[in-house]
Design a protein around this motif. Structure first.
Motif, PDB file in Angstrom:
ATOM      1  N   ASN A   1       0.824  -1.205   0.000  1.00  0.00           N
ATOM      2  CA  ASN A   1       0.000   0.000   0.000  1.00  0.00           C
ATOM      3  C   ASN A   1       0.866   1.267   0.000  1.00  0.00           C
ATOM      4  O   ASN A   1       0.520   2.273  -0.618  1.00  0.00           O
ATOM      5  CB  ASN A   1      -0.915   0.001   1.223  1.00  0.00           C
ATOM      6  CG  ASN A   1      -2.376  -0.003   0.812  1.00  0.00           C
ATOM      7  OD1 ASN A   1      -2.700   0.075  -0.375  1.00  0.00           O
ATOM      8  ND2 ASN A   1      -3.254  -0.106   1.780  1.00  0.00           N
TER       9      ASN A   1
ATOM     10  N   VAL B   1      -5.776   0.973  -1.916  1.00  0.00           N
ATOM     11  CA  VAL B   1      -6.793  -0.073  -1.836  1.00  0.00           C
ATOM     12  C   VAL B   1      -7.775   0.317  -0.745  1.00  0.00           C
ATOM     13  O   VAL B   1      -7.366   0.618   0.377  1.00  0.00           O
ATOM     14  CB  VAL B   1      -6.164  -1.446  -1.537  1.00  0.00           C
ATOM     15  CG1 VAL B   1      -7.255  -2.498  -1.386  1.00  0.00           C
ATOM     16  CG2 VAL B   1      -5.197  -1.844  -2.633  1.00  0.00           C
TER      17      VAL B   1
ATOM     18  N   MET C   1      -9.571  -0.701  -5.971  1.00  0.00           N
ATOM     19  CA  MET C   1      -8.259  -0.081  -6.095  1.00  0.00           C
ATOM     20  C   MET C   1      -8.400   1.099  -7.052  1.00  0.00           C
ATOM     21  O   MET C   1      -8.934   0.949  -8.157  1.00  0.00           O
ATOM     22  CB  MET C   1      -7.224  -1.078  -6.621  1.00  0.00           C
ATOM     23  CG  MET C   1      -5.825  -0.470  -6.795  1.00  0.00           C
ATOM     24  SD  MET C   1      -4.648  -1.641  -7.526  1.00  0.00           S
ATOM     25  CE  MET C   1      -4.539  -2.844  -6.212  1.00  0.00           C
TER      26      MET C   1
END
Length: 354
Positions: A256, A266, A324
């Motif tokens: 991430n 995300v 996403m």
């Protein structure tokens, strides 16, 4: 403890001084060294077999003083020992009471059954995440180690309902049973599910054949350490470059964090009551998103997860859409369609209404 130890040392020092002075006194009265030592020992410790030599009035007074000083010193030493034992028991009782009180105040905490290798790693991760937790183990040495780390603990068998209840299982959010014994993990899972039907249960399995039994007993997730280790070794062998990229890019940061460098994240979008997306298909969600994100998974209200769901799958109240996309676009979409947004960032979940 420090006060009692000081008392013991003071008494021992005073007793030693008394013995030395007493022996010197008898020697000055003309007694031999052996007779002097023997007289001091039977006098101080109250044996009293009789005098070993001539006793003058002055020597009798001296002997009485030796008895008083010696008995006082010995009593002081024994008093220190008793104080040490009593303080230890009291401190232990107070510590147990304090721990019970702290556990009773916990809500939505994690219960870790087993403080072996996996349990210790899991506990450290909970500390880093600032997630309250309680450790249960039937091994006194491991419990003392955990307690020395400042963790809340319960000594006992996690298959016992009373032990689980003392760890606050009715108020817990997650129970992780990580014992190396599959049978024990199955029994703990079954017992925990009966005590708290809403509990999220993570169970460790040593053998793949145990996974089905653990799920039937009520486990939400089953982790097979041997299988995970084998898969990781396989990935290293088959895709060494890709794995190295994910582990080492941006100084070993998480995926991430890596995505954030390109303004991507995300997110989890929970479909709440009254949302206009209830009954809509996955394709409709992506169309309404105008290409700002893609749906990578869908977690149903019953806990099942669909990876890369079909465009024809329809949403229901309580579902969670995992997407996403760009950081600025997802909050706008969630706000427009009145979705409860759960943003995943650096491995943590931060809830916020948007």
């Amino acid at each position: 403890m420090h006060g009692s130890l000081k008392r013991i040392l003071t008494g021992a020092g005073f007793l030693s001084l008394t013995l030395v002075i007493a022996v010197a006194g008898y020697r000055l009265s003309g007694w031999s060294l052996l007779d002097s030592i023997y007289m001091v020992v039977i006098t101080v410790f109250g044996v009293g077999f009789g005098e070993m030599g001539p006793m003058t009035p002055q020597l009798r007074i001296f002997t009485m003083l030796v008895i008083i000083a010696g008995c006082t010193s010995v009593g002081y030493i024994f008093g220190g020992f008793f104080q040490m034992i009593t303080e230890g028991e009291i401190n232990q009782a107070l510590g147990a009471r304090r721990m019970t009180k702290e556990i009773n105040t916990l809500t939505r905490h994690v219960i870790i059954c087993g403080y072996g290798r996996i349990g210790q790693i899991l506990a450290r991760q909970m500390v880093e995440a600032k997630q309250p937790f309680v450790i249960i183990d039937n091994n006194l040495t491991r419990i003392e180690t955990a307690e020395a780390m400042g963790f809340l603990v319960r000594l006992g068998n996690a298959t016992d309902e009373g032990i689980l209840e003392s760890a606050g299982i009715e108020r817990a959010k997650v129970l992780a049973t990580v014992l190396p014994d599959d049978a024990a993990n199955v029994f703990i899972t079954l017992t925990a599910r009966g005590l708290n039907p809403n509990l999220i249960i993570l169970s460790r399995g040593e053998y793949p054949s145990t996974e089905k039994k653990l799920r039937q007993a009520g486990a939400d997730h089953v982790v097979l350490p041997a299988e995970i280790g084998a898969l990781r070794m396989s990935h290293i062998i088959r895709h060494p470059a890709a794995l190295s990229f994910l582990e080492e890019t941006v100084d070993g940061s998480s995926l991430n964090e890596l995505l954030s460098q390109i303004d991507v994240q995300v997110d989890e979008l929970a479909v709440v009551s009254g949302s206009p997306l209830i009954g809509s298909s996955i394709s409709t969600v992506q169309v309404r998103g105008k290409g700002t994100f893609i749906v990578v998974a869908l977690r149903r209200v019953d806990g099942t997860t669909l990876i890369n769901p079909s465009h024809n799958v329809h949403l229901a109240e309580g579902d969670t859409v995992i997407v996403m996309g760009h950081k600025g676009d997802i909050p706008k979409f969630a706000h427009h369609y009145a979705l409860k947004r759960q943003m995943r960032w650096r491995g943590d979940v931060v809830q916020g209404q948007s």
